[in-house]
Write an enzyme that holds these catalytic residues in place. Structure first.
Site, short mmCIF file in Angstrom:
data_model
loop_
_atom_site.label_atom_id
_atom_site.label_comp_id
_atom_site.label_asym_id
_atom_site.label_seq_id
_atom_site.Cartn_x
_atom_site.Cartn_y
_atom_site.Cartn_z
N ASP A 405 -67.88 2.72 -37.81
CA ASP A 405 -67.58 3.89 -38.59
C ASP A 405 -67.55 5.05 -37.61
O ASP A 405 -68.06 4.95 -36.50
CB ASP A 405 -68.72 4.06 -39.60
N THR A 407 -67.95 8.81 -38.49
CA THR A 407 -68.89 9.88 -38.80
C THR A 407 -70.30 9.33 -38.92
O THR A 407 -70.54 8.41 -39.69
CB THR A 407 -68.50 10.55 -40.11
N GLU A 505 -71.55 19.86 -46.12
CA GLU A 505 -71.83 20.95 -47.05
C GLU A 505 -72.86 21.90 -46.49
O GLU A 505 -72.72 23.12 -46.58
CB GLU A 505 -72.32 20.38 -48.38
N ARG A 601 -63.58 18.33 -38.17
CA ARG A 601 -63.42 17.86 -39.54
C ARG A 601 -62.95 19.05 -40.37
O ARG A 601 -63.57 20.11 -40.37
CB ARG A 601 -64.74 17.36 -40.10
#
Lengths: 1106, 381
Positions: A405, A407, A505, A601
């Protein structure tokens, strides 16, 4: 009747819970008390009574144990050459050890269950709090839970001591996530403060039957008030407190039990995962089948020869050796069958019962080295590597494909807000920025001609920043200070921080803070923002449209203080742009792409202003979907789709995710070790490609092949595939270029789609695999979680059947972790789901290097030697017995004494190989790390391939022939003693056995490259043990034996000079071929490993000389 | 012998880490011990041509002299073997062999003359040899009752009439079947091995050049293992010290001519502790075997035990072997420290020693040819 919700009509699989066990008022459905289990948790498998039968049944379900049981029974039933003890004792030993281990584990579980089941719980009964024991809880009970207590069962939150009806919970023990999660009380009951109030509640809960998914729950509560229509409220996962979670930052809560005991989600998650089997195990089983065939053919050959040989009655029954009358009367077929079985029993040791035990012990004990490894310990996390299954240790040394993966695995998942772009203007917060000064925001040189119809820049800016401050699920964690006074964010920044399940976030909200907009908290459904001018703005949070990986966006609907309904949405560019109707799409897009190329990102932010009626409609959609008991997910997705459209694009953000420490080095090592590394990510192609370059997955020299949607839009997929294939094939002959492939999710699903156009175009799958085979690195971007698993499956099923490894840290990697041969979870920031579902969990990506190159390599060579050696030593053991049959009239006369037959595998030769397989290091750890190419030496199961197996078997047969015929010629017709006395058959067998034990032990000594004191101890120790045992066994007339055939046999043998000389000679001859083979192979065509050994040795010698 | 080097890896003390979180950090750090970190100090030998070379030469140099020594010793041992099976018409025992019947009460005697070309100086050991006799047949090997032979009186008791009681009582082991009992009387000693005990009597006569035939004294003790004679085999001790009385109620094995208590007149060599019997009871490993029969003790230091000359072997022919195509032999042999004549061991030692030596030479060549290349070679290519 109660108001029915959509889709409920055919919902049969639900349960109705009567809160406080109160009947619904007349007129409602009839009160049918349903029977639910009590809250007793039973994790134990056995009870005191059923332990023995159940455990035995479980154990004999294993094919190997069953085989030995059959052998044992055959020995009991028919007259066999060896006593049932010889196979009964080892079997009994194995079964007992396993049973004791399992029994002990079960006892621990019983104890744990007991302490859980008896822990005190407060229940509200008749308006009073009554203390009871946990296992007495029943569905429908109202429970009081205090701060820091663990929930005793799955509960629906009725009210909390917090005024806003929320409570905070950590689910560390469930999924490892330590962040505080917010759960919400039912609005109608959240005002309840006292037991009396809670007890007065008259309501029923309808919910689905228990299911194991921790994050899903659908239900509905019907609240009955006097004579009125009952009020129905939806219940979701945000209302359900799970057993095992702990209440935090909340003084107490009232909640009602809905699932108890074994029906709680935690209990349902106890179920173990499906078993993975390693390549070594498969080879081992193949070898076993070969040996079974050898065993059967040996028995058949001997049976046939026996009957051919004793055709003449004088041979069958010479005068000195009659059968009993009973035996004579038996039918010849039965006799032959009995003989066959007897031969099977005589030779059954060729498949050793102890191999399974040894292999299992090796795996179990060996796996500790991973968790003990301090190099794989991460100070920051405070955790080291974790082994969830020890069955796959050696598979770590066989990996050919690594699927990783991006991230959180390759990158830190430690997000840092880099910039945002509002309507074409770029804002970059400085790290030392304070909130107020404008100079810290650099205005980019964006195009400044605003259209008259659009909003002004200022308005855009306001909306953009507010959007980012509002559109998230971040919580503010109030950390207690030393005084124990809780302080909010506005009083002192260091004491509070943001928590979220998504690090993006947090980065965004923190970035906003640096740009002047601070999100303060969510209070009474109002989100508070401290804006640039130090004013607190309050927005009423109406709805949160949660993020999911299919939509790839999330939205919130808020009501501003001025009464406007606003929908803010943020998400991946691909999921936002199609829904945008106005805004500077081109400029933002350009910026997004530029950022993506730099490896950042990106997220796009958009908003939509809702009118009152639009809002009502959206509300209606959402409520309808949320109340549905069936297909709620699907309905929600539909509702979201309707609501999230006609956006006005506000801008985009860029967040940097730094590469993990040593990620590039690790990938380089993996490449050198011959592994193909694939990056599977949900990210954008440009971002992912940048990461790949940074992590050296792609080098500057790598020729990149693209198989993306953009290209397939221009050409047909067919053409692209064939063209790429041609390119790859053309260059392969030169062997100078290495290729990297980039493929995106859409194209991948097109490739994988079964071809309907017939066979004419061939199978894209094959061409794709062909291309992949020639690429050293592949990047798959825009992957859905399931697609990750599909890719792994595709490679797994390709014709070479390579061993795959998947590594990831998030929930979206779980499917591929479960799919791959070896699944590795990173104990990351996105929770513990990956680590929980993995076979091994490591703190950082860099630990993969040691895991594979060192531990995997060691485990593989250890277990390979273990397996081969076990077969070898049993060929050596049994083949002389086979040869002896030719000299004893095929009468199944055993060559060795019963004690030797029994103990050979369990004590004389078991420990050296077990310890070898635990501590052997053929090359030093540092060399393995320095020279990743050594990994190629063991690739493709190279130590367990058929030629190697054949070599070992031949070596075993050769040794056996040397033992037997050596002894035969030395023994033949001559005196061995200086007093003229003769030896008998037991001395003959003991001589062979002595040579055998010494040879196989010394053979292992020759194979040992790493002599620690442990090796010395067990190797010389077992030889010594053999001698001492033999002296003892032959030294006494054992009263419990009905034969004394070994009496003084060993001592007599030792007192004879020629016996000593024969033993030395035979051992030398047996070991000679293996030594020569080793030396010659090393001299003529040394493997890389052998060269490394020599180099290492020279290196050390030089050091010693200096 | 082998390349060896000690790589003692440094063993640091235990490092305790307290992270920034202090108490919140779970102290799961693995211990830094040599074992747990797989860094135990170790000797790391590798088998290369260079290191194995000396070993091969040494083995060669040790084995060849041993082999020569063994071979010479073996050759110095004198051994004489004579086959008296009597299946050949010219054989003196032909008639005895042909007319053999189990019912013959009188034994048939045959005399075989033979000549010793060399004098036998030291003690001479007289063996009988049987061929094609499967003493190692499973049914045969287990057909004995060691408890009975160890003097357990219960194993000689009459089996009671009721099957229940008989099971309780220690009768001859059922392994002895079908040689366990006759007419409900236990056989002593029971089993196939005992039943088929070799019962030819061999006598040696030296034919003096002056015509007289001098019987050669044959010692019948010291032929069985000391431990067998004194520990493993014991006569049952009943109320009566008389062997005949002790064996009362038992029957002799079917093929025996005399009961067990009449095997010898010497009470120390009678019953179960008769050495001929003990020797027979040690089952041979292979179908062709020899067993020690008698020892011819050296009389004095001057005269050889068996001087050169003509001898006569007188055989009481009781033991049938023709039915299973067996053969019977009488062997006279001297013994050295390494036992009887066995050229194989010496030859094997010489061969293995030479092979090792030769391999040493080959390895030397290989070592010179490949060794240097090997060391300079880089691993990475």
């Amino acid at each position: 009747a109660a108001r029915r919700c959509v889709g409920e009509e055919i919902w049969v699989d639900s349960r109705t819970v009567y809160i406080g066990h109160k009947e619904p008022p007349p007129g409602a459905e009839a009160y049918i008390p349903q029977r639910y289990p009590d809250n007793r948790i039973v994790s134990s498998k056995y009870t005191f009574w059923n332990f023995i039968p159940k455990n035995l049944f479980e154990q004999f379900r294993r094919i190997a144990n069953f085989y030995f049981l059959v052998i044992f029974l055959v020995q009991l039933i028919i007259d066999t050459p060896t006593s049932p003890v010889t196979s009964g004792l080892p079997l009994f030993f194995v079964i007992t050890v396993t049973a004791i281990k399992q029994g002990y584990e079960d006892w621990l579980r019983h104890k744990a269950d007991c302490s859980i089941n008896e822990c005190p719980v407060d229940v509200v009964q008749q308006g009073k709090v009554v203390r009871t024991q946990s296992h007495k809880l029943r569905v429908g009970d109202i429970v009081v839970v205090k701060e820091d207590e663990t929930f005793p069962c799955d509960l629906i939150l009725l009210s909390s001591s917090r005024s806003d009806g929320t409570c905070y919970v950590t689910t560390t023990s469930l999924d490892g996530e330590s962040s505080h999660k917010t759960y919400y009380a039912i609005p109608d009951t959240m005002a309840f403060r006292t037991e009396q109030e809670v007890d007065s509640l008259h309501a029923t809960i309808e919910c689905e039957q228990p299911q194991p998914d921790l994050y899903k729950f659908v239900g509905r509560i019907n609240i009955y008030k006097d004579k009125e229509e009952p009020v129905a409220r939806p219940l979701g996962a945000e209302n359900l407190l799970l057993r095992g979670a702990t209440l935090k930052n909340t003084q107490h809560i009232y909640a009602v039990a809905v699932y108890t005991g074994m029906e709680t989600k935690m209990a349902l998650n106890y179920q173990s995962k499906s078993q993975k089997r390693s390549a070594v195990e498969k080879s081992m089983n193949a070898f076993l089948i070969v040996y079974l065939c050898i065993l059967i053919s040996k028995a058949v050959i001997n049976t046939v020869l026996k009957y051919a040989w004793q055709w003449s009655p004088d041979r069958d029954e010479p005068w000195y050796n009659h059968r009993t009358e009973h035996e004579r009367q038996r039918h010849v077929v039965i006799r032959a069958f009995t003989d066959f079985l007897a031969f099977m029993v005589l030779f059954n040791y060729i498949i050793p019962v102890s191999m399974y035990v040894t292999v299992e012990m090796q795996k179990f004990l060996g796996s500790y080295f991973i968790s003990w490894d301090e190099e794989m310990f991460d100070e920051e996390l405070g955790e080291g590597a974790q082994v969830n299954t020890s069955d796959l240790n050696e598979e770590l040394g066989q990996v050919e494909y690594v699927f990783t993966d991006k991230t959180g695995t390759l990158t830190e998942n430690n997000m840092e807000f880099i910039e945002c772009c509002v309507d074409g203007n770029v804002y970059i917060p400085h790290s030392s920025g304070t909130r107020k000064s404008d100079e810290h925001c650099t205005y980019g040189s964006g195009n400044k001609d605003y259209c008259a119809f659009c909003l002004s820049l200022q308005e855009y800016e306001d909306l953009f920043f507010r959007a980012l401050c509002l559109c998230h699920t971040v919580q503010v964690k109030e950390e207690e200070t030393v005084d124990g006074i809780k302080r909010g964010i506005h009083q002192g920044r260091p004491t509070s921080f943001y928590i979220s399940s998504s690090p993006d976030e947090v980065a965004l909200v923190e970035g906003m803070k640096r740009l002047g907009y601070t999100y303060l908290r969510l209070k009474d459904n109002y989100m508070e923002i401290l804006n640039k001018d130090d004013e607190i703005e309050r927005f009423e949070l109406l709805h949160v449209l949660n993020f999911d990986s299919v939509r790839r966006r999330m939205s919130v609907i808020v009501k501003s203080s001025s009464g406007d309904y606003l929908l803010f949405c943020k998400g991946a560019d691909s999921s936002i742009f199609p829904r945008v109707v106005s805004g500077k799409v081109e400029q933002v897009k350009a910026r997004v792409e530029q950022n993506a190329v730099e490896g950042l990102r990106t997220l796009c932010v958009a908003y939509r202003r809702l009118s009152q009626s639009e809002y009502q409609e959206a509300c209606h959609h959402l409520m309808e979907a949320k109340l549905a008991l069936q297909d709620r997910e699907q309905r929600l997705a539909q509702a979201y789709d309707i609501i999230e459209r006609d956006f006005v694009l506000l801008g985009a953000t860029a967040v940097e995710d730094r590469l993990q420490e040593k990620a590039a080095d690790t990938i380089e090592s993996l490449h050198k070790a011959g592994m193909k590394v694939w990056v599977l990510t949900g990210d954008k192609m440009e971002t992912a490609a940048a990461t790949c370059y940074a992590s050296k997955l792609f080098r500057r020299t790598t020729q990149i092949l693209e198989l993306t949607k953009k290209r397939t839009e221009e050409q047909s997929l067919h053409d692209v595939l064939f063209e790429l294939n041609r390119t790859v094939l053309r260059h392969r002959s030169f062997n100078c270029l290495d290729f990297g492939l980039i493929i995106d999710g859409a194209t991948l699903s097109a490739v994988l789609k079964p071809n309907q156009e017939g066979a004419g175009h061939g199978n894209y799958r094959e061409i794709f695999l062909e291309i992949c085979r020639n690429c050293s690195a592949v990047l798959c971007c825009r992957m859905a979680p399931l697609q990750k698993a599909q890719i792994v499956k595709l490679i797994k099923a390709s014709k070479e059947h390579p061993i795959t490894l998947a590594i990831g840290d998030g929930a979206n990697d779980v499917s591929m972790i479960l799919e791959a041969h070896v699944g590795i979870g990173i104990m990351g920031k996105e929770g513990r789901q990956a680590a929980r579902n993995s076979d091994y969990a490591i703190p950082k990506f860099k630990h993969l290097k040691k895991m594979l190159l060192v531990h995997g390599h060691y485990y593989y060579i250890r277990i390979a030697e273990l397996v081969q050696y076990f077969f070898y030593k049993n060929v050596c053991f049994i083949f002389p017995q086979f040869l002896y049959q030719f000299f004893c009239g095929f009468s199944q006369q055993p060559l060795y004494d019963t004690a030797y037959l029994t103990l050979y595998n369990i004590s004389f030769t078991s420990l050296p190989i077990l310890l070898y397989s635990l501590v052997e290091q053929h090359v030093s750890m540092d060399t393995l790390k320095r020279e990743p190419s050594l990994y190629r030496d063991i690739a493709k199961n190279s130590l367990l391939r058929w030629p190697v197996f054949l070599y070992w078997t031949c070596l075993g047969v050769f040794d056996a022939v040397v033992f037997f015929f050596g002894a035969y010629f030395l023994f033949d017709n001559t005196t061995f003693t200086s007093n003229g006395q003769m030896f008998g058959n037991w001395t003959f067998g003991t001589l062979i056995f002595t040579v055998l034990v010494f040879t196989v032990t010394l053979k292992l000594a020759l194979d040992t490259h790493h002599w620690t004191w442990i090796n010395h101890f067990v190797i010389w120790g077992s030889l010594l043990f053999y001698v001492i045992f033999s002296l003892l066994w032959g030294g006494i007339i054992w009263p419990f034996l009905n034969y004394q055939r070994m009496y003084y046999v060993f001592m007599q043998m030792l007192s004879s000079g020629p016996a000593w000389l024969s033993i030395i000679l035979l051992i030398t001859v047996s070991l000679l071929p293996d030594v020569i083979k080793k030396v010659l192979c090393r001299a003529m065509c040394p493997t890389a490993t052998e060269r490394a050994q020599v180099q290492c040795w020279h290196h050390l010698h030089m050091k010693l000389e200096v | 012998m082998m390349a060896s080097s000690y790589s003692a890896k440094d063993e640091d003390g235990h490092i305790t880490v307290s992270g920034p979180g202090g108490g919140t950090l779970r102290n799961k750090k693995p211990e830094n011990t040599a074992f747990k970190q797989q860094r135990l100090p170790a000797w790391q030998p590798i088998l290369t041509a260079g290191t194995v070379l000396p070993a091969f030469f040494i083995i060669g140099l040790i084995f060849i002299p041993i082999g020569i020594g063994l071979y010479v010793t073996s050759n110095n041992i004198k051994e004489f073997e004579i086959d008296y099976t009597g299946d050949d018409t010219s054989s003196p025992c032909y008639n005895c062999a042909k007319n053999f019947s189990w019912n013959n009460t009188k034994s048939c005697t045959c005399t075989i003359p033979f000549q010793l070309d060399q004098p036998y100086e030291s003690n001479v050991f007289m063996y009988y040899g049987l061929s094609n006799f499967y003493q190692n047949h499973r049914r045969y090997v287990k057909s004995r009752d060691d408890s009975q032979l160890n003097g357990n009186i219960d194993s000689l008791k009459v089996g009671a009439s009721s099957p229940m009681a008989s099971r309780k009582k220690k009768k001859p082991s059922k392994e002895c079947e079908p040689y366990a009992s006759i007419d409900n009387k236990p056989i002593a000693p029971c089993g196939a091995i005992a039943n088929s005990m070799f019962n030819d009597t061999l006598k040696l006569f030296y034919n003096d050049p002056n015509g007289t035939s001098v019987p050669i004294p044959l010692t019948s003790t010291g032929i069985a293992w000391w431990t067998d004679k004194h520990v493993k085999f014991r006569n049952p001790v009943g109320t009566n010290s008389n062997l005949t009385a002790v064996f009362q109620g038992t029957v002799k094995p079917v093929n025996w001519h005399r009961p067990v208590y009449e095997l010898d007149t010497d009470p120390e060599n009678n019953g179960f502790i008769n050495e001929d019997f003990i020797v027979w009871m040690r089952t041979a490993a292979l179908p062709t075997f020899r067993k020690l029969y008698r020892i011819i003790q050296k009389k004095n230091n001057m005269a050889p035990t068996l001087p050169r000359g003509n001898y006569t072997l007188v055989v009481d022919y009781n033991y049938p072997v023709r039915s299973f195509e067996g053969r019977k032999r009488m062997i006279l042999s001297t013994i050295s420290w390494m036992g009887g004549k066995n050229p194989f061991l010496g030859i094997a030692y010489i061969t293995v020693g030479s092979v090792c030596f030769f391999l040493g030479v080959v390895l030397l060549v290989i070592h010179h040819k490949y060794g240097n290349r090997n060391n300079s070679a880089n691993i990475s290519n």
